[in-house]
Each structure stands twice: as structure tokens, then as C-alpha cells.
Scaffold this active site. Structure first.
Site, PDB file in Angstrom:
ATOM      1  N   HIS A   1      -9.628  -0.108  -1.584  1.00  0.00           N
ATOM      2  CA  HIS A   1     -10.060   0.278  -0.237  1.00  0.00           C
ATOM      3  C   HIS A   1     -11.292   1.176  -0.234  1.00  0.00           C
ATOM      4  O   HIS A   1     -11.755   1.597   0.826  1.00  0.00           O
ATOM      5  CB  HIS A   1      -8.917   0.939   0.566  1.00  0.00           C
ATOM      6  CG  HIS A   1      -7.831  -0.015   0.924  1.00  0.00           C
ATOM      7  ND1 HIS A   1      -6.543   0.386   1.237  1.00  0.00           N
ATOM      8  CD2 HIS A   1      -7.818  -1.378   1.008  1.00  0.00           C
ATOM      9  CE1 HIS A   1      -5.797  -0.669   1.508  1.00  0.00           C
ATOM     10  NE2 HIS A   1      -6.554  -1.751   1.371  1.00  0.00           N
TER      11      HIS A   1
ATOM     12  N   CYS B   1      -5.890  -7.478  -3.224  1.00  0.00           N
ATOM     13  CA  CYS B   1      -6.352  -6.957  -1.939  1.00  0.00           C
ATOM     14  C   CYS B   1      -7.480  -7.839  -1.416  1.00  0.00           C
ATOM     15  O   CYS B   1      -8.334  -8.274  -2.181  1.00  0.00           O
ATOM     16  CB  CYS B   1      -6.841  -5.518  -2.094  1.00  0.00           C
ATOM     17  SG  CYS B   1      -7.428  -4.775  -0.553  1.00  0.00           S
ATOM     18  N   HIS B   2      -7.488  -8.090  -0.097  1.00  0.00           N
ATOM     19  CA  HIS B   2      -8.475  -9.017   0.475  1.00  0.00           C
ATOM     20  C   HIS B   2      -9.694  -8.316   1.056  1.00  0.00           C
ATOM     21  O   HIS B   2     -10.552  -8.992   1.645  1.00  0.00           O
ATOM     22  CB  HIS B   2      -7.822  -9.893   1.540  1.00  0.00           C
ATOM     23  CG  HIS B   2      -7.204  -9.121   2.672  1.00  0.00           C
ATOM     24  ND1 HIS B   2      -6.223  -9.647   3.477  1.00  0.00           N
ATOM     25  CD2 HIS B   2      -7.408  -7.855   3.123  1.00  0.00           C
ATOM     26  CE1 HIS B   2      -5.872  -8.751   4.382  1.00  0.00           C
ATOM     27  NE2 HIS B   2      -6.582  -7.670   4.195  1.00  0.00           N
TER      28      HIS B   2
ATOM     29  N   ASN C   1       0.836  -1.206   0.000  1.00  0.00           N
ATOM     30  CA  ASN C   1       0.000   0.000   0.000  1.00  0.00           C
ATOM     31  C   ASN C   1       0.870   1.255   0.000  1.00  0.00           C
ATOM     32  O   ASN C   1       1.977   1.233   0.530  1.00  0.00           O
ATOM     33  CB  ASN C   1      -0.909   0.008   1.230  1.00  0.00           C
ATOM     34  CG  ASN C   1      -2.015  -1.026   1.127  1.00  0.00           C
ATOM     35  OD1 ASN C   1      -2.558  -1.266   0.056  1.00  0.00           O
ATOM     36  ND2 ASN C   1      -2.358  -1.652   2.237  1.00  0.00           N
TER      37      ASN C   1
END
Length: 465
Positions: A216, A179-180, A157
Site C-alpha cells: 500500500h 495485492c491489486h 490486511n
């Protein structure tokens, strides 16, 4: 790499940041549980001792009788040695140290600007990007020189700007960001399905979603399970549980620096009609600073936390202690699947699977038609042999697009600021960021930016000095 009996052997993976005490162990564990892949992991890290420790830990996993995936872990002294001949490149680095992150996250509090993560958006995300982008310029140039045909998987990130930098430097690079956060929201939907519909053992992967947004700050405009539209199910659950929120089984929001009660998600659904698909700590940072992050009391009322860097430093000490125990053989890694999809995506790109998963790549195919084609977006894509085909996610509603655009604009400002050492563009990005906008006067914001830059000068190019 070699193919035989639906297995791939002699796979060469370069791991940049191979001394990681987090992602690297997750990656090793998932690899050790799958017998369809084998080969060599080349660990490269500026902290060579940390990489050497992971070499020992990884090779011990291979020696264990209960592991199926057998890999040779080796530490490399140079990035050239790591990358030459690599089939895949994994990037998982900490840009700077937690001392720099302490400034990123906490210095803005002097202007009553609070950040729950500080690694993607807000002042913290911007300054973290300033020291990350030059590192990714070097990585992209090294990939271009030594392994131009390798698939590059980024976990670092700020995700969007890392991927954006890779493509800016080497437009032909085969890179994507994993990304999880989307998986976490699928797990929330899984839990709500089980709780409200009497279902058991719902597989998160069978919660089918259309993903659109930026990393995000992702959203679902469709979600279903075996033909059931989950939007009415989600809406009804929120109506009954808005104040309390939702806690996953055995995970109380107040008992961890990372958990939440998903009340920010619920509120965003009520306001905008889409399912926000990231953790509340991340989502809050993309919204105006007078809302979810107005002050610590407001944060607490929304039932998520401000992750302090002191907590991260203490956690690092614990992970360093664990690393020492693993190296000495005083502790063993438990073989539990992480729930990440990195290994699955590697298998798909090798031709062993065909997978649909969320991915961060440039919007060049206009996956989201009403966002700029220069943006890096997060949508679903089909992974198959040596191929990633992004799926058209469709337009994002205007009210949500209005929330996303300041961040898309800032990605352009910050990339150029980092490449040109342009302080004026940093000021512009700070003043344009929703967390900052309207929270302080222009001169105070510029002074904050100057002080944050000063606190990270060790990791910035000479042009900043």
C-alpha cells in the site's frame, strides 16, 4: 494433484475465510472461467453458515453450462479438515467485525487524526493488527501441522504484518501476499497512454514496471510500454492535468467510496520523482498527518474520500442480500474476469505458466538492499513450478526510504506488541506513526490507544485484559 494435457486436476485448495462475500466470489468467478484447473475448494470459516452459502453458490457455478472451470465446493467444520492434504491455502478474513473497525477508523478523529481506509497504517492499522496477528499465529501453526508444503496466499490486511506473522511462526512456510493496488496504477498508466498517444486497447500487463516498497506504499522507478519510457509521458500529463487529476473512463472519483482522481499520486511524483503505485486513499495514510489527511476539507481538495465504516456496514447489508439471492438462484454471478492474478499465480506454481507479478514476501534476498532483511517488502517475483524467485528491485531513493522506515519500524513494534501483549510498544508505534506524529500530545495519544484497545478487547488475547 494430477497433470494431464497441460491441465491440473484434483487440486486441493483450503479457503480460510470461506464465508467471504467479496474475495470468495471473485476467486470463484475467476476459477470458473479457466478450464486448466479443477479440484476441490474446502471452505472454512468461523461463520459456518456463510461458508455453507458459498458452497451452494460455488457448486451452482460448476453446474452451469457456461463455466469452464469445474470445482467441488465443500464446507469443513475444522481448520484441520480444511488444511490436511491441501496444495494451496487462501486466507481472506475480516479480523473482528465492522463494529471494531468503527473504533479503528473513527475514534482517532477526536484528536483530528483522519484515516481514509484504516486497515494498514495509522492508529486503525495498528489496532487492527493487534487482533489480526493472534489469528495468524493460529493459522501459521495449523499450516505447519497439517499442510507444511502448501503454498499460502494471503489477501487479508494489514498485509505486511499478516505475512510477517506467518514467517515469524513458521519460517519455512511457503507464503506470499497478493495485492491489486499495483494493477490499479498500471491501469492509470494504460489510460494515460491511450489518451495522450492515441493508442487503443493497451493491455495493463504490457505496462512493465519495477516495483519497490511496502504494501500500500509501493513505488515504480521504471515503467515502460513496448519500449516507450512512460516517465516523460506521465510527467507531461501531470503538468497539464495536475489540478483536475485523472479519472478512469466511466469512473468519477466523487461517485464511489473507493475512487480517486490520483492527485496524491501526481503530487508525490512531483515531490519524489517516482510513480507512487497504490490508491490515493492508501498512499495518504503513510504520509504525515498534516498533509493529505489534515482535515476533511483538505481530503476533498485532493479529490479522494474518507471511507466511513457506516458506508462499509451498508455495503455489507447489500452483499448479504446478494448472497441470499445467489443461494436461492434468484441472481446469477456474471462471468467477467476480475483482473486479479491469484488464479494465474496458482497456475504458474503448478507449472502451467511462468509469470512475473508483484508479491509481498520477506526481504531475505535483499530485493531492496537498503531496507532491513527482516522487513516484508513488495517487489516483483518470477512465479514458476513450485517456485517464487524474488527479483532484485534495487535500492529505494533515500528521500522515499525516509518515508517508508517509520512504517518498517512500526511493523517490528506491533508484531512484538501483539505477541507479548505489550501496551508500551503500542504507545511507541502510535507515537512513531506519521499520521499521529505532531498531531497531539503524548498523553492524549496514549489515552487514544488505551480506548481503542478497550474497544477491541473481545478479539484480543487474555494478556490484554
Amino acid at each position: 494433484m494430477k497433470y494431464e494435457n497441460n491441465k491440473v486436476s484434483d487440486l486441493q485448495i483450503a479457503y480460510i475465510g470461506g464465508g467471504s462475500r467479496g474475495w470468495a466470489w471473485t476467486f470463484m468467478t475467476d476459477l470458473s472461467m479457466d478450464d486448466s484447473l479443477s479440484g476441490t475448494i474446502r471452505l472454512y470459516d468461523i461463520d459456518q453458515e456463510a461458508a455453507k452459502h458459498n458452497e451452494i453458490i460455488g457448486n451452482h457455478l460448476t453446474e452451469r453450462q457456461d463455466t469452464k472451470g469445474k470445482w467441488n465446493y465443500t464446507t469443513t467444520g475444522t481448520i484441520e479438515e480444511a488444511l490436511t492434504g491441501a496444495d494451496f491455502v487462501v486466507i481472506s478474513i475480516l479480523p473482528g467485525t465492522f463494529d471494531e473497525m468503527q473504533s479503528d477508523v473513527h475514534l482517532p478523529e477526536r484528536l483530528q487524526i483522519y484515516q481514509s481506509v484504516g486497515d494498514t497504517a495509522g492508529p486503525g492499522g495498528i489496532v487492527r493488527a493487534l487482533r489480526t496477528i493472534p489469528m495468524f499465529v493460529d493459522i501459521a501453526n495449523a499450516v505447519k501441522t497439517y499442510s507444511p508444503d502448501a503454498w499460502v496466499i494471503n489477501y487479508t490486511n494489514p498485509m505486511t504484518l499478516c505475512v510477517k506473522t506467518l514467517y515469524h511462526v513458521f519460517p519455512q512456510i511457503k507464503a506470499f501476499g497478493c495485492c491489486h493496488e499495483v494493477f490499479g496504477t498500471q491501469k492509470v498508466l494504460k489510460g494515460i497512454c491511450e489518451e495522450t498517444m492515441g493508442l487503443k486497447d493497451v493491455d495493463r500487463r504490457n505496462i512493465h514496471v519495477n516495483v519497490l516498497g511496502i504494501n500500500h506504499f509501493t513505488w515504480f522507478d521504471q515503467a515502460s510500454y513496448k519500449g516507450i519510457d512512460l516517465f516523460p509521458v506521465y510527467r507531461e500529463f501531470i503538468e497539464k492535468n495536475f489540478e483536475e487529476g485523472y479519472s478512469e473512463p466511466d469512473r468519477n472519483w466523487a461517485n464511489s467510496s473507493f475512487n480517486c482522481a490520483h492527485r496524491v499520486k501526481f503530487d508525490l511524483f512531483n515531490r519524489f520523482g517516482l510513480i507512487a503505485a497504490a490508491g490515493d486513499r492508501h498512499l495518504a495514510e503513510f504520509m504525515p498527518g498534516g498533509e493529505y489527511l489534515k482535515d476533511p476539507e483538505t481530503v476533498k481538495s485532493w479529490k479522494f474520500g474518507l471511507t466511513t465504516v457506516d458506508w462499509r456496514k451498508e455495503d455489507l447489508k447489500k452483499r448479504l442480500d446478494r448472497s441470499a439471492r445467489l443461494v436461492k438462484g434468484e441472481e446469477e454471478i456474471d462471468l467477467n474476469p476480475s483482473g486479479e492474478e491469484g488464479i494465474l499465480l496458482i497456475k504458474a506454481l503448478c507449472g502451467l505458466e511462468r509469470v512475473v507479478s508483484n508479491v509481498n514476501i520477506p526481504n531475505t534476498n535483499l530485493q531492496i538492499p537498503n531496507l532491513p532483511d527482516t522487513a516484508v517488502v513488495e517487489t516483483n517475483a518470477v512465479f514458476s513450478r513450485d517456485s517464487i524467485k524474488p527479483l532484485i528491485a534495487g535500492e529505494i531513493p533515500d528521500n522515499v526510504r525516509a518515508l517508508i522506515m517509520p512504517h518498517v519500524e512500526n511493523h517490528e513494534y506491533v508484531l512484538k506488541a501483539a505477541l507479548d501483549c505489550d501496551r508500551e510498544l503500542v504507545y511507541k508505534a502510535f507515537l512513531n506513526d506519521p499520521l499521529v506524529k505532531g498531531r497531539a500530545g503524548e498523553e492524549d495519544v496514549k489515552s487514544l490507544a488505551d480506548d481503542m484497545i478497550a474497544n477491541t478487547l473481545e478479539y484480543l488475547p487474555e494478556g490484554w485484559k
